[in-house]
Write an enzyme that holds these catalytic residues in place. Sequence first.
Site, mmCIF file in Angstrom:
data_model
loop_
_atom_site.group_PDB
_atom_site.id
_atom_site.type_symbol
_atom_site.label_atom_id
_atom_site.label_comp_id
_atom_site.label_asym_id
_atom_site.label_seq_id
_atom_site.Cartn_x
_atom_site.Cartn_y
_atom_site.Cartn_z
ATOM 1 N N GLN A 1 -1.394 -6.167 -10.751
ATOM 2 C CA GLN A 1 -2.416 -5.409 -10.033
ATOM 3 C C GLN A 1 -2.940 -4.223 -10.814
ATOM 4 O O GLN A 1 -2.357 -3.800 -11.812
ATOM 5 C CB GLN A 1 -1.849 -4.902 -8.719
ATOM 6 C CG GLN A 1 -0.620 -4.012 -8.891
ATOM 7 C CD GLN A 1 -0.086 -3.516 -7.556
ATOM 8 O OE1 GLN A 1 -0.234 -2.354 -7.234
ATOM 9 N NE2 GLN A 1 0.520 -4.389 -6.778
ATOM 10 N N HIS B 1 -5.523 -0.452 -9.845
ATOM 11 C CA HIS B 1 -6.163 0.339 -8.788
ATOM 12 C C HIS B 1 -7.467 0.913 -9.324
ATOM 13 O O HIS B 1 -7.576 1.202 -10.510
ATOM 14 C CB HIS B 1 -5.218 1.442 -8.323
ATOM 15 C CG HIS B 1 -3.861 0.921 -7.969
ATOM 16 N ND1 HIS B 1 -3.642 0.170 -6.849
ATOM 17 C CD2 HIS B 1 -2.672 0.987 -8.615
ATOM 18 C CE1 HIS B 1 -2.364 -0.181 -6.810
ATOM 19 N NE2 HIS B 1 -1.756 0.289 -7.867
ATOM 20 N N GLU C 1 -1.054 6.392 -9.570
ATOM 21 C CA GLU C 1 0.316 6.461 -9.062
ATOM 22 C C GLU C 1 1.311 6.776 -10.164
ATOM 23 O O GLU C 1 1.024 6.619 -11.348
ATOM 24 C CB GLU C 1 0.689 5.169 -8.312
ATOM 25 C CG GLU C 1 0.671 3.919 -9.164
ATOM 26 C CD GLU C 1 0.775 2.622 -8.333
ATOM 27 O OE1 GLU C 1 0.389 2.604 -7.155
ATOM 28 O OE2 GLU C 1 1.242 1.627 -8.896
ATOM 29 N N HIS D 1 -0.659 -3.531 -14.083
ATOM 30 C CA HIS D 1 0.798 -3.415 -14.025
ATOM 31 C C HIS D 1 1.393 -4.375 -13.014
ATOM 32 O O HIS D 1 0.708 -4.888 -12.127
ATOM 33 C CB HIS D 1 1.214 -1.980 -13.701
ATOM 34 C CG HIS D 1 0.621 -1.437 -12.436
ATOM 35 N ND1 HIS D 1 -0.656 -0.929 -12.376
ATOM 36 C CD2 HIS D 1 1.111 -1.328 -11.182
ATOM 37 C CE1 HIS D 1 -0.914 -0.535 -11.146
ATOM 38 N NE2 HIS D 1 0.137 -0.769 -10.381
ATOM 39 N N ARG E 1 -5.753 -7.443 -7.096
ATOM 40 C CA ARG E 1 -4.672 -8.277 -7.624
ATOM 41 C C ARG E 1 -5.210 -9.393 -8.511
ATOM 42 O O ARG E 1 -6.268 -9.960 -8.242
ATOM 43 C CB ARG E 1 -3.870 -8.886 -6.480
ATOM 44 C CG ARG E 1 -3.200 -7.849 -5.592
ATOM 45 C CD ARG E 1 -2.324 -8.489 -4.524
ATOM 46 N NE ARG E 1 -1.950 -7.481 -3.537
ATOM 47 C CZ ARG E 1 -2.685 -7.182 -2.468
ATOM 48 N NH1 ARG E 1 -3.810 -7.841 -2.231
ATOM 49 N NH2 ARG E 1 -2.307 -6.235 -1.642
HETATM 50 ZN ZN LIG Z 1 0.239 -0.269 -8.293
#
Ligand SMILES: [Zn+2]
Length: 406
Positions: free
Chosen positions: A103, A105, A140, A269, A288
């Site tokens: 995935q 972001h 993140e 990642h 994804r």
């Molecule tokens: Zn993630």
Amino acid sequence: MRNRIRPYAWGSRTAIADLLGEPSPAPHPQAELWVGAHPADPSALLDGPGGSVDEPGAPTRPLTEVIAADPVDTLGRPVHERFGSRLPFLLKVLAAAEPLSLQAHPSAAQAERGFALEEAAGIPLTSPQRNYRDSWHKPELICALTEFEALCGFREPSRTVHLLAALEVPALDHYLGLLSGQPDEHGTRALFSSIITIPPSTLGPLLSDVLAACVRRVQVADEFATEYRTALALGERYPGDPGVLASLLLNRITLQPGQALYLPGGNLHAYLAGVGIEVMANSDNVLRGGLTPKHVDVPELMKVLDFHPGDVPILHGDPGLPGERVYRTPTPEFRLSRLEPVPGRREITHAGPQVLLVVEGELQVADERGRILTVPRGRSVWIGAHDGLVWVAGDAVAYRATDGLD
Ligand SMILES: [Zn+2]
């Protein structure tokens, strides 16, 4: 705080239960403990005298409501001015017994545009086809509590050429040429996009050749044995998934406890296994590319991916307050640090909101109004901006999440 557990199928049945001191193994997988104010699963604050009595039936109030009732005082003026009436970060305990999806972001601009387009197209927010569930980006940071295995970012191209060539699979030559002829982000993009879109009729035989070659390379203790072993494990779990091939293009990372990885928007990642503390901008936007039964949207993923290859820096934490290691990132929404035991008490006053999560020992938290809380392992504390001066003491190891504005 009383926090909710997300029971995704990839979750561990022991890690979160052990941390919380609950019966272990749990009857169901426990993937994530959410500590914060995400509207989908907000934490609740215990409302009893002193706010600390966590008994069944104790009165609670969702943190989302507490913030909404008085956003400026609760979040502090700087956070409110920058992010509005919402907590800008979300803290999680992530416990992966099995790999998560491949995935990435979106960036802030991509999230805003993607959300607006899907709203305009009338795709319901709860639809599994929905990519953008809100209009915010989601950088993140994951900090390992146990050894933590991950795939993260595209590997330096000459090493990937070496890894693929060592397999000696003739059908890979065409793909290898895309990268060896252009060992940079353009070649990386060309290779990834052709791999992730290989038609199933071509992919099937290619994958079985590649995985057979991985078996041979693992037996000769190759320098890329871990990478090949990872592809084999993913191939077993997700047969016929192009993400298995794509995993061979990514950096294979093992974090030791206390080490962290920062994943900015666009970073491709997949978390493989381990327990970690994760902090992120308070968003749910995921694109994804495979290795999941969930919704995959390769064209949209391709729009947000960052193809700059290279090593990913492992963060060890920089000194902050006494006994504090700060995992610095450029993200204004969050800042994560780890508090180790030091003698005496130390002040942790901050202009914005704070969340403390204890992972070892017992932490005492005191404020200027004379309130004192004893916080055992697995429990967390909310500190609003209006709580004023705050001190901590005790033999605890705790994670501290705040905004990243200072
Ligand atoms: Zn993630």
